[in-house]
Design a protein around this motif. Structure first.
Motif, mmCIF file in Angstrom:
data_model
loop_
_atom_site.group_PDB
_atom_site.id
_atom_site.type_symbol
_atom_site.label_atom_id
_atom_site.label_comp_id
_atom_site.label_asym_id
_atom_site.label_seq_id
_atom_site.Cartn_x
_atom_site.Cartn_y
_atom_site.Cartn_z
ATOM 1 N N ARG A 1 0.834 -1.207 0.000
ATOM 2 C CA ARG A 1 0.000 0.000 0.000
ATOM 3 C C ARG A 1 0.871 1.261 0.000
ATOM 4 O O ARG A 1 0.572 2.234 -0.689
ATOM 5 C CB ARG A 1 -0.946 -0.012 1.203
ATOM 6 N N ALA A 2 1.943 1.239 0.786
ATOM 7 C CA ALA A 2 2.845 2.395 0.835
ATOM 8 C C ALA A 2 3.556 2.568 -0.500
ATOM 9 O O ALA A 2 3.781 3.695 -0.962
ATOM 10 C CB ALA A 2 3.862 2.211 1.954
ATOM 11 N N CYS A 3 3.903 1.459 -1.125
ATOM 12 C CA CYS A 3 4.567 1.508 -2.421
ATOM 13 C C CYS A 3 3.653 2.125 -3.474
ATOM 14 O O CYS A 3 4.045 3.041 -4.205
ATOM 15 C CB CYS A 3 5.000 0.099 -2.819
ATOM 16 N N SER B 1 3.356 5.934 -6.095
ATOM 17 C CA SER B 1 3.424 5.674 -7.541
ATOM 18 C C SER B 1 4.370 4.538 -7.909
ATOM 19 O O SER B 1 4.900 4.511 -9.018
ATOM 20 C CB SER B 1 3.823 6.947 -8.303
ATOM 21 N N GLY B 2 4.569 3.610 -6.982
ATOM 22 C CA GLY B 2 5.416 2.465 -7.274
ATOM 23 C C GLY B 2 4.597 1.239 -7.622
ATOM 24 O O GLY B 2 3.371 1.251 -7.592
ATOM 25 N N ILE C 1 8.987 -1.218 -7.016
ATOM 26 C CA ILE C 1 9.566 -0.892 -8.313
ATOM 27 C C ILE C 1 9.163 0.536 -8.676
ATOM 28 O O ILE C 1 7.986 0.816 -8.911
ATOM 29 C CB ILE C 1 9.092 -1.881 -9.387
ATOM 30 N N CYS C 2 10.136 1.414 -8.687
ATOM 31 C CA CYS C 2 9.868 2.832 -8.939
ATOM 32 C C CYS C 2 10.234 3.208 -10.370
ATOM 33 O O CYS C 2 10.634 2.357 -11.162
ATOM 34 C CB CYS C 2 10.629 3.688 -7.928
ATOM 35 N N THR D 1 13.428 -0.655 -1.093
ATOM 36 C CA THR D 1 13.007 -1.632 -0.085
ATOM 37 C C THR D 1 11.937 -1.042 0.834
ATOM 38 O O THR D 1 11.491 -1.695 1.758
ATOM 39 C CB THR D 1 14.207 -2.085 0.758
ATOM 40 N N THR D 2 11.530 0.212 0.581
ATOM 41 C CA THR D 2 10.459 0.835 1.363
ATOM 42 C C THR D 2 9.385 1.389 0.421
ATOM 43 O O THR D 2 8.381 0.735 0.178
ATOM 44 C CB THR D 2 11.017 1.951 2.267
ATOM 45 N N ASN D 3 9.594 2.577 -0.110
ATOM 46 C CA ASN D 3 8.671 3.155 -1.091
ATOM 47 C C ASN D 3 9.429 4.131 -1.971
ATOM 48 O O ASN D 3 10.603 4.423 -1.738
ATOM 49 C CB ASN D 3 7.475 3.824 -0.390
#
Length: 302
Positions: free
Chosen positions: A232-234, A238-239, A256-257, A263-265
């Motif tokens: 959800r945070a990702c 916009s990840g 994936i950005c 490893t977080t967002n």
């Protein structure tokens, strides 16, 4: 100036549009989180599960491969088709069907729904499903309004010409025994010593007239274990949710950005060289330079 207006619009659109690196399509089916058909996409619990072959989405577990008929993300269910499964029109014997048995480590992530009835056909008296039960107390039952008594009224049985009395008359096991997945934990025709099977699920609140109207297939309920706060945070930044190899082996969640993995967002990771922002700035700068040059050249020629 006129040529710069659409350019500004183009830049704004490019900044607002988020390209999901993992969302994909196979035929007319959308493949999205927690599933994935690309390596590193989706939830690690669903890795190596779906494959797209000639625009046909396939679901692969230890008992075999099944065609995916539908993925319902709202109700978290996936509907499968086994080509060797009996229906109301065709009875398939000889133990050809896949049944349904997944690897032990996958069990927490998905199982057939509680309204899915498995009708086991031609099981041996020595079958595990008939062992450990007092006489006339076999586990066969009606599930979600569907039973073998109804199923055996299908016209396909007349073509097979294969019926025999039920155990209730003291003459041996019934030709068809309807069970829920939770009572057997795996539909393995070899282990259960059965010649075939059928599977149907209830499309409540529709009232069905009979087995010819049943929805045949295997309806599987999937769920994520524990909190999915990471994903959800990702997504909120916009990840796209995925996974990657972790140090020391195993897998870990990854976000994936646009130009990097986190490893977080996507907001919390800034690369040492500012790669994410610098690439975007260079791209926009190049576009501006190109269109301004074209604009100046156009006016000089006229």
């Amino acid at each position: 100036m006129k040529i710069l207006i659409p350019l500004a619009t183009l830049i704004v659109i490019s900044e607002l549009c988020v390209v999901d690196a993992c969302r994909s399509y196979c035929g007319n089916i959308t493949v999205d989180y927690p599933f994935g058909i690309r390596n590193g996409c989706g939830h690690p619990g669903y890795r190596d599960l779906l494959f797209c072959m000639n625009d046909v989405l396939m679901f692969h577990i230890s008992s075999g491969s099944y065609r995916v008929l539908d993925i319902d993300y709202a109700y978290q269910s996936i509907t499968l088709h086994d080509p060797h499964m009996s229906t109301c029109e065709t009875i398939v014997l000889g133990g050809k069907g896949n049944g349904f048995e997944a690897e032990d480590w996958r069990a927490p992530y998905f199982n057939p729904t509680s309204d899915n009835v498995f009708m086991l056909i031609g099981c041996s008296p020595k079958s595990p499903i008939f062992q450990g039960f007092p006489e006339k107390k076999i586990p066969c039952r009606n599930i979600s309004g569907m039973s073998c008594e109804e199923y055996m009224s299908c016209p396909a049985w007349d073509m097979v010409g294969y019926r025999q009395p039920g155990m209730e008359s003291g003459s041996g096991p019934p030709m068809c025994c309807a069970v829920g997945f939770e009572s057997v934990k795996a539909i393995n025709l070899s282990k259960l010593e059965c010649e075939g099977y059928s599977s149907a699920y209830n499309l409540a609140p529709l009232k069905l007239r009979g087995p010819s109207d049943w929805a045949y297939g295997i309806r599987v309920k999937y769920e994520l274990q524990g909190s999915d706060a990471f994903c959800r945070a990702c997504v909120a930044t916009s990840g796209t949710c995925g996974y990657e190899s972790a140090d020391g082996g195993g897998l870990r969640h990854t976000c994936i950005c646009d130009h990097h993995n986190s490893t977080t967002n996507c907001d919390s990771v800034i690369t040492p060289t500012g790669a994410s922002s610098s690439v975007r700035q260079k791209t926009i700068g190049s576009l501006l330079f190109y269109f301004i040059s074209m604009h100046i050249g156009f006016h000089r020629r006229h």
